[in-house]
Motif scaffolding. Structure first.
Motif, mmCIF file in Angstrom:
data_model
loop_
_atom_site.group_PDB
_atom_site.id
_atom_site.type_symbol
_atom_site.label_atom_id
_atom_site.label_comp_id
_atom_site.label_asym_id
_atom_site.label_seq_id
_atom_site.Cartn_x
_atom_site.Cartn_y
_atom_site.Cartn_z
ATOM 1 N N TRP A 1 45.844 -77.487 -51.164
ATOM 2 C CA TRP A 1 45.040 -77.122 -52.323
ATOM 3 C C TRP A 1 43.596 -77.577 -52.173
ATOM 4 N N VAL A 2 42.670 -76.792 -52.697
ATOM 5 C CA VAL A 2 41.250 -77.119 -52.662
ATOM 6 C C VAL A 2 40.731 -77.211 -54.094
ATOM 7 N N GLU A 3 40.101 -78.347 -54.400
ATOM 8 C CA GLU A 3 39.430 -78.514 -55.691
ATOM 9 C C GLU A 3 37.960 -78.197 -55.492
ATOM 10 N N ILE A 4 37.406 -77.367 -56.374
ATOM 11 C CA ILE A 4 36.000 -76.971 -56.289
ATOM 12 C C ILE A 4 35.303 -77.433 -57.561
ATOM 13 N N THR A 5 34.241 -78.213 -57.394
ATOM 14 C CA THR A 5 33.446 -78.662 -58.534
ATOM 15 C C THR A 5 31.977 -78.333 -58.271
ATOM 16 N N ALA A 6 31.205 -78.245 -59.348
ATOM 17 C CA ALA A 6 29.781 -77.949 -59.249
ATOM 18 C C ALA A 6 28.984 -79.041 -59.935
ATOM 19 N N ASP A 7 27.917 -79.477 -59.298
ATOM 20 C CA ASP A 7 27.051 -80.506 -59.888
ATOM 21 C C ASP A 7 26.504 -80.076 -61.241
ATOM 22 N N TRP A 8 26.184 -78.794 -61.394
ATOM 23 C CA TRP A 8 25.573 -78.319 -62.632
ATOM 24 C C TRP A 8 26.598 -78.086 -63.742
ATOM 25 N N ALA A 9 27.878 -78.229 -63.434
ATOM 26 C CA ALA A 9 28.935 -78.027 -64.433
ATOM 27 C C ALA A 9 29.871 -79.226 -64.440
ATOM 28 N N GLU A 10 29.284 -80.414 -64.577
ATOM 29 C CA GLU A 10 30.080 -81.639 -64.515
ATOM 30 C C GLU A 10 31.096 -81.737 -65.644
ATOM 31 N N ASP A 11 30.837 -81.075 -66.771
ATOM 32 C CA ASP A 11 31.750 -81.109 -67.912
ATOM 33 C C ASP A 11 33.012 -80.291 -67.653
ATOM 34 N N GLU A 12 32.905 -79.348 -66.739
ATOM 35 C CA GLU A 12 34.021 -78.451 -66.440
ATOM 36 C C GLU A 12 35.038 -79.133 -65.525
ATOM 37 N N SER A 13 36.300 -78.791 -65.713
ATOM 38 C CA SER A 13 37.314 -79.308 -64.799
ATOM 39 C C SER A 13 37.237 -78.522 -63.486
ATOM 40 N N ALA A 14 37.737 -79.129 -62.437
ATOM 41 C CA ALA A 14 37.677 -78.506 -61.111
ATOM 42 C C ALA A 14 38.526 -77.239 -61.073
ATOM 43 N N LEU A 15 38.048 -76.274 -60.303
ATOM 44 C CA LEU A 15 38.887 -75.115 -59.990
ATOM 45 C C LEU A 15 39.817 -75.575 -58.877
ATOM 46 N N THR A 16 41.092 -75.346 -59.003
ATOM 47 C CA THR A 16 42.046 -75.732 -57.970
ATOM 48 C C THR A 16 42.726 -74.475 -57.459
ATOM 49 N N VAL A 17 42.543 -74.220 -56.154
ATOM 50 C CA VAL A 17 43.027 -72.988 -55.547
ATOM 51 C C VAL A 17 43.739 -73.289 -54.234
ATOM 52 N N GLU B 1 21.344 -79.027 -56.523
ATOM 53 C CA GLU B 1 22.710 -78.666 -56.935
ATOM 54 C C GLU B 1 23.602 -78.424 -55.719
ATOM 55 N N ARG B 2 24.894 -78.766 -55.894
ATOM 56 C CA ARG B 2 25.872 -78.575 -54.824
ATOM 57 C C ARG B 2 27.217 -78.144 -55.397
ATOM 58 N N LEU B 3 27.940 -77.389 -54.597
ATOM 59 C CA LEU B 3 29.363 -77.146 -54.843
ATOM 60 C C LEU B 3 30.102 -78.101 -53.935
ATOM 61 N N ARG B 4 31.106 -78.772 -54.474
ATOM 62 C CA ARG B 4 31.879 -79.736 -53.687
ATOM 63 C C ARG B 4 33.318 -79.236 -53.559
ATOM 64 N N PHE B 5 33.836 -79.355 -52.347
ATOM 65 C CA PHE B 5 35.180 -78.897 -52.028
ATOM 66 C C PHE B 5 35.979 -80.086 -51.510
ATOM 67 N N ASP C 1 32.325 -70.932 -43.574
ATOM 68 C CA ASP C 1 32.203 -72.141 -42.746
ATOM 69 C C ASP C 1 32.939 -73.319 -43.391
ATOM 70 N N ILE C 2 32.768 -73.490 -44.679
ATOM 71 C CA ILE C 2 33.382 -74.615 -45.388
ATOM 72 C C ILE C 2 34.895 -74.524 -45.363
ATOM 73 N N VAL C 3 35.427 -73.346 -45.588
ATOM 74 C CA VAL C 3 36.887 -73.179 -45.575
ATOM 75 C C VAL C 3 37.450 -73.568 -44.212
ATOM 76 N N GLU C 4 36.740 -73.209 -43.153
ATOM 77 C CA GLU C 4 37.193 -73.593 -41.807
ATOM 78 C C GLU C 4 37.066 -75.097 -41.597
ATOM 79 N N ARG C 5 35.995 -75.694 -42.082
ATOM 80 C CA ARG C 5 35.799 -77.140 -41.946
ATOM 81 C C ARG C 5 36.905 -77.909 -42.672
ATOM 82 N N LEU C 6 37.365 -77.381 -43.790
ATOM 83 C CA LEU C 6 38.427 -78.041 -44.550
ATOM 84 C C LEU C 6 39.779 -77.964 -43.846
#
Length: 162
Positions: free
Chosen positions: A103-119, A93-97, A64-69
């Protein structure tokens, strides 16, 4: 390359009396098939370790999210960011797109220290749908009646493999 995966939890098994042929949308999305999920790109990974994430719901929501984007008429040429969130209902907790161009950047609330996954968006669409189909196939192998459920039929028709 994007890798999506899951592991079902032994701590939160489905009720043994479940009739998977008749399970409604709520049961399929929120009450059954709990475990953990992950999204990986290269060496980086965003994963849950809670054991209670509804795996089918995650795969469904990701599609659903991929289509919304992809709703901007400019598609991959759109410079305005397009955003969506996947909310884990049992926590805050949330995953943010965020999609910019293709390109889509994916971040997670529980992994704020991590850089975004970019795909790439197109790759995320393909992998999300493949993941959904693989999850449903695995669940159908494990539980009689899953593949006979009309909700599953509609879901698979809505998000065919790309």
């Amino acid at each position: 390359m994007i890798d999506l995966g899951y592991a079902l939890s032994r701590r939160f098994p489905d009720p043994p009396q479940t009739d998977y042929r008749q399970a409604d949308v709520r049961a399929l999305r929120h009450d059954l098939f709990c475990g953990d999920v992950y999204i990986a790109e290269g060496e980086r990974e965003l994963s849950t370790a809670w054991g209670w994430v509804p795996v089918l719901d995650f795969a469904w929501a990701l599609c659903d999210i991929v289509e919304r984007l992809d709703q901007d008429p400019m598609g991959s040429r759109a410079s305005r960011p397009q955003r969506a969130e996947l909310d884990f209902t049992q926590s805050t907790e949330r995953l943010r797109f965020t999609r910019r161009f293709g390109w889509v950047e994916i971040t997670a609330d529980w992994a704020e220290d991590e850089s975004a996954l970019t795909v790439p968006h197109a790759e995320l669409r393909r992998e999300a749908r493949d993941f959904l189909h693989d999850v449903v196939a695995d669940l159908a192998d494990m539980h009689d009646g899953v593949s006979d459920n009309p909700v599953i039929w509609n879901l698979m028709a809505r998000f065919p493999r790309v």
